[in-house]
Design an enzyme around this catalytic site. Structure first.
Site, PDB file in Angstrom:
ATOM      1  N   ASP A  70     -43.775 -32.371 -93.533  1.00 27.56           N
ATOM      2  CA  ASP A  70     -42.991 -33.537 -92.804  1.00 27.56           C
ATOM      3  C   ASP A  70     -45.045 -34.525 -92.944  1.00 27.56           C
ATOM      4  O   ASP A  70     -44.664 -35.764 -93.303  1.00 27.56           O
ATOM      5  CB  ASP A  70     -43.123 -33.791 -91.284  1.00 27.56           C
ATOM      6  CG  ASP A  70     -41.375 -33.329 -91.837  1.00 27.56           C
ATOM      7  OD1 ASP A  70     -40.924 -33.622 -92.871  1.00 27.56           O
ATOM      8  OD2 ASP A  70     -40.831 -33.397 -90.315  1.00 27.56           O
ATOM      9  N   GLY A  71     -46.010 -33.810 -92.610  1.00 30.44           N
ATOM     10  CA  GLY A  71     -47.333 -34.871 -92.067  1.00 30.44           C
ATOM     11  C   GLY A  71     -47.880 -35.572 -93.564  1.00 30.44           C
ATOM     12  O   GLY A  71     -47.931 -35.607 -93.664  1.00 30.44           O
ATOM     13  N   ASN A 139     -43.723 -42.451 -87.840  1.00 37.57           N
ATOM     14  CA  ASN A 139     -43.412 -41.960 -86.122  1.00 37.57           C
ATOM     15  C   ASN A 139     -43.498 -42.750 -84.795  1.00 37.57           C
ATOM     16  O   ASN A 139     -42.771 -42.792 -84.301  1.00 37.57           O
ATOM     17  CB  ASN A 139     -43.659 -40.028 -86.357  1.00 37.57           C
ATOM     18  CG  ASN A 139     -42.742 -39.138 -86.923  1.00 37.57           C
ATOM     19  OD1 ASN A 139     -42.098 -39.537 -87.647  1.00 37.57           O
ATOM     20  ND2 ASN A 139     -43.690 -37.801 -87.411  1.00 37.57           N
ATOM     21  N   ASP A 140     -44.404 -42.722 -85.034  1.00 35.92           N
ATOM     22  CA  ASP A 140     -44.985 -42.584 -83.487  1.00 35.92           C
ATOM     23  C   ASP A 140     -46.613 -43.123 -82.976  1.00 35.92           C
ATOM     24  O   ASP A 140     -47.460 -42.815 -83.972  1.00 35.92           O
ATOM     25  CB  ASP A 140     -44.251 -41.646 -82.352  1.00 35.92           C
ATOM     26  CG  ASP A 140     -45.486 -39.848 -82.630  1.00 35.92           C
ATOM     27  OD1 ASP A 140     -45.883 -40.001 -82.771  1.00 35.92           O
ATOM     28  OD2 ASP A 140     -44.573 -39.253 -82.394  1.00 35.92           O
ATOM     29  N   ARG A 150     -58.008 -37.421 -67.478  1.00 31.40           N
ATOM     30  CA  ARG A 150     -57.827 -38.503 -66.479  1.00 31.40           C
ATOM     31  C   ARG A 150     -56.389 -38.386 -67.280  1.00 31.40           C
ATOM     32  O   ARG A 150     -56.106 -38.824 -68.155  1.00 31.40           O
ATOM     33  CB  ARG A 150     -58.948 -39.333 -67.030  1.00 31.40           C
ATOM     34  CG  ARG A 150     -59.847 -38.674 -66.802  1.00 31.40           C
ATOM     35  CD  ARG A 150     -60.929 -38.337 -65.595  1.00 31.40           C
ATOM     36  NE  ARG A 150     -60.924 -39.455 -65.109  1.00 31.40           N
ATOM     37  CZ  ARG A 150     -61.791 -40.264 -64.986  1.00 31.40           C
ATOM     38  NH1 ARG A 150     -62.604 -40.390 -64.716  1.00 31.40           N
ATOM     39  NH2 ARG A 150     -61.309 -41.847 -63.940  1.00 31.40           N
ATOM     40  N   ASP A 169     -50.043 -39.671 -68.071  1.00 31.67           N
ATOM     41  CA  ASP A 169     -50.934 -38.897 -69.044  1.00 31.67           C
ATOM     42  C   ASP A 169     -50.525 -39.368 -70.387  1.00 31.67           C
ATOM     43  O   ASP A 169     -52.263 -39.028 -70.808  1.00 31.67           O
ATOM     44  CB  ASP A 169     -50.403 -37.631 -68.592  1.00 31.67           C
ATOM     45  CG  ASP A 169     -50.854 -36.320 -67.909  1.00 31.67           C
ATOM     46  OD1 ASP A 169     -51.086 -36.853 -67.079  1.00 31.67           O
ATOM     47  OD2 ASP A 169     -50.049 -35.249 -67.850  1.00 31.67           O
ATOM     48  N   ALA A 181     -39.074 -36.394 -82.380  1.00 32.31           N
ATOM     49  CA  ALA A 181     -40.995 -36.166 -82.319  1.00 32.31           C
ATOM     50  C   ALA A 181     -41.069 -35.805 -80.791  1.00 32.31           C
ATOM     51  O   ALA A 181     -40.502 -35.784 -79.709  1.00 32.31           O
ATOM     52  CB  ALA A 181     -41.709 -36.335 -82.704  1.00 32.31           C
ATOM     53  N   TYR A 182     -42.206 -35.936 -80.334  1.00 28.32           N
ATOM     54  CA  TYR A 182     -42.972 -36.097 -79.714  1.00 28.32           C
ATOM     55  C   TYR A 182     -42.166 -37.143 -77.684  1.00 28.32           C
ATOM     56  O   TYR A 182     -42.313 -36.452 -77.131  1.00 28.32           O
ATOM     57  CB  TYR A 182     -44.297 -36.913 -79.347  1.00 28.32           C
ATOM     58  CG  TYR A 182     -45.587 -36.655 -78.497  1.00 28.32           C
ATOM     59  CD1 TYR A 182     -45.283 -35.683 -77.186  1.00 28.32           C
ATOM     60  CD2 TYR A 182     -46.251 -37.082 -78.247  1.00 28.32           C
ATOM     61  CE1 TYR A 182     -46.029 -35.406 -76.054  1.00 28.32           C
ATOM     62  CE2 TYR A 182     -47.623 -37.294 -76.872  1.00 28.32           C
ATOM     63  CZ  TYR A 182     -47.210 -36.180 -76.065  1.00 28.32           C
ATOM     64  OH  TYR A 182     -47.467 -35.882 -74.716  1.00 28.32           O
TER      65      TYR A 182
END
Length: 308
Positions: A70-71, A139-140, A150, A169, A181-182
């Site tokens: 996919d990448g 994707n994102d 932090r 975060d 995905a994420y």
């Protein structure tokens, strides 16, 4: 794909793809076409395929083939954003949500392309803009603090109006394709690819907006780093692309029909996606999982159960 076509190859940086590259080269040449790679990829495919400079590669192509996972497919898609160039993915990776064709099925896929037995599946993208950055993500886009451990604070601005802030975060902005995905891992919604939209999902929110927000495909979205904020790191499709400084704005817009992906059997592809999504613990009953098993495998399993 027909006669005198020029086909480009995008190559996975480490997986062995030489057999697929050789097959494509022989097939395209038999049909009067030519195969190109970028100069950086030339050592991975041997001397028989013509190498060209990266800045001249895309303009010479009639079709593009991604050899990887996919990448690699996402990288190929980014090359032809806004063009009519069809992109075929051959899965030399692991999961392969985007790629449909296996190396064993590549020759059949090439014959079907020549015969016109395929469809083009349009994919949207996110156009990502800052004062120092102009790129796309399929994707994102993920925003995090540039300093480890932090938290970040960013304001949400939609169509010029402020709509609160995020503190946590990270913040994920995703397309419908990237929603599994994420975004999904962070508790965000799974969005149908037929829905032109952008989802924003906070990761480990501490205050401010704490739930996912789904916005329309024509909305102008900005994530604004406050003047007294930390520098923020920007990642698109898993790759770091830049930093957003204090008082900087990350502008996002959905790009409709940004690229065309070759599909031979959309129904079979959707079944494969359902199987892979079930690995992400989407709620399916045992009988629904059984429906995802190809009929020939179910028949074989039934035979084995009846054998003494």
């Amino acid at each position: 794909m027909g006669q005198a076509y020029t086909v480009g190859l995008v190559i996975h940086p480490s997986r062995p793809v030489l057999d697929s590259a050789d097959l494509i080269q022989r097939f395209v040449r038999r049909h009067g076409g030519r195969v190109l790679v970028r100069e950086a990829d030339a050592p991975r495919v041997g001397p028989g395929i013509e190498a060209v400079a990266a800045d001249a590669f895309v303009d010479r192509l009639d079709a593009l083939v991604s050899l990887g996972g996919d990448g690699t497919m996402l990288g190929a898609m980014r090359l032809v954003v806004g063009r009519a160039t069809p992109v075929l993915g051959v899965n030399h990776g692991n999961v392969g949500f985007l790629v449909e064709v296996s190396p064993e099925g590549l020759e059949t896929a090439l014959h079907r392309m020549v015969a016109g037995e395929y469809t083009l599946e349009p994919h949207c993208c996110l156009h990502v803009l800052t004062d120092h950055l102009n790129c796309v993500a399929f994707n994102d886009v993920v925003v995090t603090a540039s300093e480890p451990l932090r938290s970040l604070t960013v304001d949400l601005v939609v169509n010029g109006s402020r709509h609160g802030y995020y503190r946590g975060d990270a913040v994920i902005a995703c397309t419908p394709t990237g929603s599994t995905a994420y975004n999904y891992a962070a508790g965000g919604p799974v969005i149908s690819p037929s829905t032109p939209s952008i989802a924003l999902t906070p990761v480990a929110p501490m205050s401010g907006i704490s739930r996912s927000v789904v916005l329309g495909g024509d909305d102008a979205i900005e994530l604004h780093n406050p003047p007294d904020g930390l520098s923020l790191r920007l990642t698109t499709d898993g790759a770091p692309v830049g930093v957003l400084g204090p008082d900087g704005g990350l502008r996002l817009r959905l790009g409709h029909d940004a690229v065309n992906v070759v599909r031979f059997d959309p129904h079979r592809y959707e079944q494969r996606k359902r199987v892979k999504l079930s690995l992400l613990d989407l709620p399916l009953r045992p009988d629904q999982l059984l429906d995802l098993v190809p009929p020939r495998l179910r028949e074989r399993a039934a035979q084995l159960r009846t054998e003494p």
